[in-house]
Design an enzyme around this catalytic site. Structure first.
Site, PDB file in Angstrom:
ATOM      1  CG  ASP A   1      -8.500  -4.977   7.576  1.00 52.14           C
ATOM      2  OD1 ASP A   1      -9.338  -5.949   7.335  1.00 52.14           O
ATOM      3  OD2 ASP A   1      -8.001  -4.331   6.584  1.00 52.14           O
TER       4      ASP A   1
ATOM      5  CG  ASP B   1      -1.962  -1.028   1.297  1.00 52.82           C
ATOM      6  OD1 ASP B   1      -2.545  -1.442   0.045  1.00 52.82           O
ATOM      7  OD2 ASP B   1      -2.498  -1.477   2.146  1.00 52.82           O
TER       8      ASP B   1
ATOM      9  CE  LYS C   1       5.795  15.547 -15.884  1.00 55.02           C
ATOM     10  NZ  LYS C   1       7.325  15.586 -15.868  1.00 55.02           N
TER      11      LYS C   1
ATOM     12  CD  GLU D   1     -18.326  -6.264   1.896  1.00 54.91           C
ATOM     13  OE1 GLU D   1     -17.269  -6.487   1.770  1.00 54.91           O
ATOM     14  OE2 GLU D   1     -18.963  -6.567   3.425  1.00 54.91           O
TER      15      GLU D   1
ATOM     16  CB  ALA E   1      -2.103   5.010  10.436  1.00 57.49           C
TER      17      ALA E   1
END
Length: 315
Positions: free
Chosen positions: A259, A14, A27, A193, A296
């Protein structure tokens, strides 16, 4: 020895950074990037370590990006069971627009697995499974793996005397919540979900409870959890129905909240604590992760502090 084995079959390196403003054409000069080992199971192992526990991470890696990922995990001190996967481990990129604080997430595709590679991974997991009480499968499944892979892993866990906890997506999730041949111990879904699975809009807490109760009754899992963001979460098993409010925090990044939730919940269960306590720890860790930057995860101090603000109720 750790009681927890996490499984990440489709990990990523990541990369997160920020720019003054996201615009098409010129850019864009980015800030110094942060590079992390990513993927659901890896994040759960990282968060478990942050919270003072330990786990072993079964991680499929390949190529130069895979070697980088293993180096990142070694630097963190995460115990790894490496699996030599096909192709090249993927990357993901998250860019924050400083002018709006909006986050843009780009996830590159993972390598396609052949049947032989899936069989080899399952064989290695089966060999390792008896050493653990809790096995956590989290993250997307690699292209090419069978839709019923969760059912196969549930059978492996059940035969090893372990409990399988699942937080996945796509075809694997759809198959899991339909009619699995072998049911996992716990399945966690988010709001989107749950609505996709149910095929309808779920408006309020009662709708989510009914959805979870239907899936438990259908034999999908012993425990169904639905995370509802700021509205907290619901947990339903055959014997109980719990709700838990999220702590009121200033949100910096939503990445890693789910998570962190599953890491704290599993760690609590591994310590012999009941569903209600584990559930509360999970919601507190998710709330904590919202307050940290970019990729984080939660912090131990804020998780412990926020737990008191996460109110548990029995329905």
């Amino acid at each position: 020895m750790s009681k927890i084995l996490t499984i990440t079959l489709n990990p990523a390196v990541d990369i997160s950074t920020s720019v003054e403003r996201v615009v098409a054409g010129p850019k864009l000069r980015c800030a110094t990037p942060r590079v992390d080992a990513g993927g659901g199971g890896i994040n759960i192992s990282r968060a478990t370590q942050i919270l003072g526990g330990s786990s072993t991470a079964f991680v499929a890696t390949a190529g130069r990006t895979g070697a980088t990922l293993l180096c990142l995990l070694e630097e963190l001190g995460v115990t790894v069971l490496p699996f030599d996967g096909p192709g090249e481990t993927r990357q993901s990129i998250m860019i924050t627009d400083d002018s709006t604080e909006a986050q843009y997430r780009f996830v590159l595709p993972g390598p396609v697995w052949a049947k032989e590679e899936t069989a080899r991974a399952l064989s290695e997991i089966k060999e390792a499974a008896p050493k653990y009480r809790y096995i956590v499968l989290s993250g997307s499944m690699p292209p090419g793996t069978p839709d019923d892979i969760v059912s196969t892993l549930a059978d492996i866990a059940n035969n090893a005397g372990a409990k399988l906890l699942v937080d996945t997506s796509g075809a694997a999730l759809k198959q899991t919540v339909s009619a699995p041949k072998h049911k996992p111990y716990l399945v966690r879904l988010n709001q989107r979900e749950a609505e996709n699975v149910s095929g309808r809009s779920l408006v309020n807490e009662r709708d989510y409870i009914a959805f979870a109760a239907d899936r438990v009754a259908a034999g999908v899992a012993n425990v169904i959890i639905v995370g509802r963001g700021r509205d907290g979460s619901v947990l339903v098993s055959k014997d109980e129905c719990l709700t838990c409010t999220a702590a009121e925090v200033a949100i910096k990044s939503r990445t890693g909240a789910g998570d962190s939730f599953l890491a704290a919940l599993t760690l609590s269960l591994s310590r012999g604590e009941p569903h209600a306590i584990a559930f509360q720890w999970g919601v507190a860790a998710a709330s904590s992760a919202l307050t940290t930057d970019a990729t984080a995860l939660c912090t131990k101090a804020s998780t412990e502090r926020l737990r008191a603000e996460c109110d548990i109720a029995r329905i």
